[in-house]
Write a protein that holds these residues in place. Structure first.
Motif, PDB file in Angstrom:
ATOM      1  N   GLU A  51     -11.388  -3.892  26.810  1.00 14.07           N
ATOM      2  CA  GLU A  51     -11.702  -2.729  27.631  1.00 14.07           C
ATOM      3  C   GLU A  51     -10.785  -1.538  27.359  1.00 14.07           C
ATOM      4  OE1 GLU A  51      -9.653  -5.776  30.412  1.00 14.07           O
ATOM      5  OE2 GLU A  51     -10.777  -5.745  28.532  1.00 14.07           O
ATOM      6  N   ALA A  52      -9.859  -1.665  26.418  1.00 13.82           N
ATOM      7  CA  ALA A  52      -8.971  -0.556  26.077  1.00 13.82           C
ATOM      8  C   ALA A  52      -9.659   0.384  25.092  1.00 13.82           C
ATOM      9  CB  ALA A  52      -7.671  -1.087  25.489  1.00 13.82           C
ATOM     10  N   ALA A  53      -9.029   1.533  24.859  1.00 14.79           N
ATOM     11  CA  ALA A  53      -9.522   2.496  23.873  1.00 14.79           C
ATOM     12  C   ALA A  53      -8.843   2.179  22.543  1.00 14.79           C
ATOM     13  CB  ALA A  53      -9.214   3.920  24.318  1.00 14.79           C
ATOM     14  N   PRO A  54      -9.538   1.552  21.578  1.00 15.28           N
ATOM     15  CA  PRO A  54      -8.860   1.075  20.368  1.00 15.28           C
ATOM     16  C   PRO A  54      -8.228   2.175  19.534  1.00 15.28           C
ATOM     17  CG  PRO A  54     -11.244   0.826  20.174  1.00 15.28           C
ATOM     18  CD  PRO A  54     -10.966   1.183  21.591  1.00 15.28           C
ATOM     19  N   ALA A  55      -8.879   3.336  19.442  1.00 16.08           N
ATOM     20  CA  ALA A  55      -8.307   4.421  18.638  1.00 16.08           C
ATOM     21  C   ALA A  55      -6.988   4.901  19.240  1.00 16.08           C
ATOM     22  CB  ALA A  55      -9.298   5.569  18.525  1.00 16.08           C
TER      23      ALA A  55
END
Length: 301
Positions: A51-55
């Motif tokens: 659920e995190a923002a990978p970039a």
């Protein structure tokens, strides 16, 4: 150490994932123990939560790799596997702080909590002097080993998805961050106070009576709702150091780095030894061929 689950990646770059470092709990990223297919190199692998923002997470990992801050976990290599960014550090036996308390059978002794706080405050003081907030301090981010604590999960708040920082213990999130503010050094101090409270009581938001008397005033000041009422990281360092040690920030970091390793309780030492033995005895999973489009891991110098 925990067994891999069905949705865990079988490999990250050149490393085969062998086990999870963490079980269930508030952890801002996924962490694995991994080895190369020839068994020659063992590493701690970190990757973002689903659920995190990978970039954004990858940007924070790159920044962490270029920092040289005492007690901060520093990536040694980075890469991406099927769109999942990751970084690796050489393996040494470590326990997340919650696992250390579980191995010990309860809260840590006050002297050990003070030494732990001094080491973490020294690292944060160095980062803050450079204008950089850690933005991921939480009990699970603190890794306890024979060589002293390491602080991982760098930038967990900054790399959060719009819904908020996943896996971060809510007791470590300063009121200004819960209101949507940007991470600042005094937010790290709030989180450090919650970590010290957890180490001394087993809770990030304890009752005063649950804390040792010698830590109550310090923890309460770190957890002040108004950032202006909190001490700075160097002030926390002076408060937890023996006899109110009065040193400059740079000298304090040097002295702390030269101290003997943390005097860990016997059960924690035994758990570290058991982890190392179990990892070395584990069989490597069958190596899957690397994806031809995957770039080679970037070495950090």
């Amino acid at each position: 150490m925990e067994r891999l689950r069905h949705d865990d990646p079988p490999r990250l770059g050149p490393y085969l994932t062998v086990a999870r470092l963490d079980g269930d709990g508030a952890v801002p990223e996924r962490r694995y123990l991994g080895r190369t297919a020839d068994g020659e190199h063992t590493v701690l692998l970190c990757a973002p939560l689903p659920e995190a923002a990978p970039a954004a997470w990858a940007i924070e990992a790159e920044l962490a790799s270029r920092l040289s801050v005492p007690r901060f976990l520093r990536p040694a290599s980075r890469g991406s596997e099927a769109g999942l960014p990751w970084y690796a550090v050489p393996y040494t036996p470590v326990l997340p702080l919650p696992a250390a308390l579980a191995a010990h059978g309860g809260p840590l002794p006050e002297d050990l909590v003070r030494r732990l706080g001094a080491a973490l405050a020294a690292g944060l003081a160095t980062a803050h002097a450079r204008g950089q907030a850690h933005a991921g301090v939480t009990p699970a981010a603190v890794l306890i080993g024979a060589g002293g604590p390491l602080l991982g999960c760098f930038g967990a708040v900054r790399s959060a998805a719009p819904e908020g920082p996943p896996g971060l213990d809510p007791g470590c999130l300063a009121p200004e961050l819960r209101a949507g503010g940007r991470p600042e050094p005094l937010g790290d101090v709030f989180a450090l106070g919650a970590v010290l409270a957890y180490a001394a009581s087993g809770h990030t938001v304890p009752e005063q009576s649950e804390l040792p008397p010698g830590l109550r005033r310090l923890v309460a000041s770190c957890l002040a709702r108004d950032p202006a009422d909190r001490p700075s990281a160097p002030e926390v360092l002076r408060a937890v150091s023996p006899s109110g040690l009065q040193q400059t920030q740079a000298a304090a970091v040097t002295v702390l780095d030269e101290q003997d390793p943390l005097p860990l309780p016997g059960r924690v030492v035994a758990a570290l030894a058991a982890q190392s033995a179990e990892l070395l005895a584990s069989e490597l999973p069958a190596a899957r061929p690397a994806r031809p489009a995957r770039p080679a891991p970037e070495k950090v110098h």
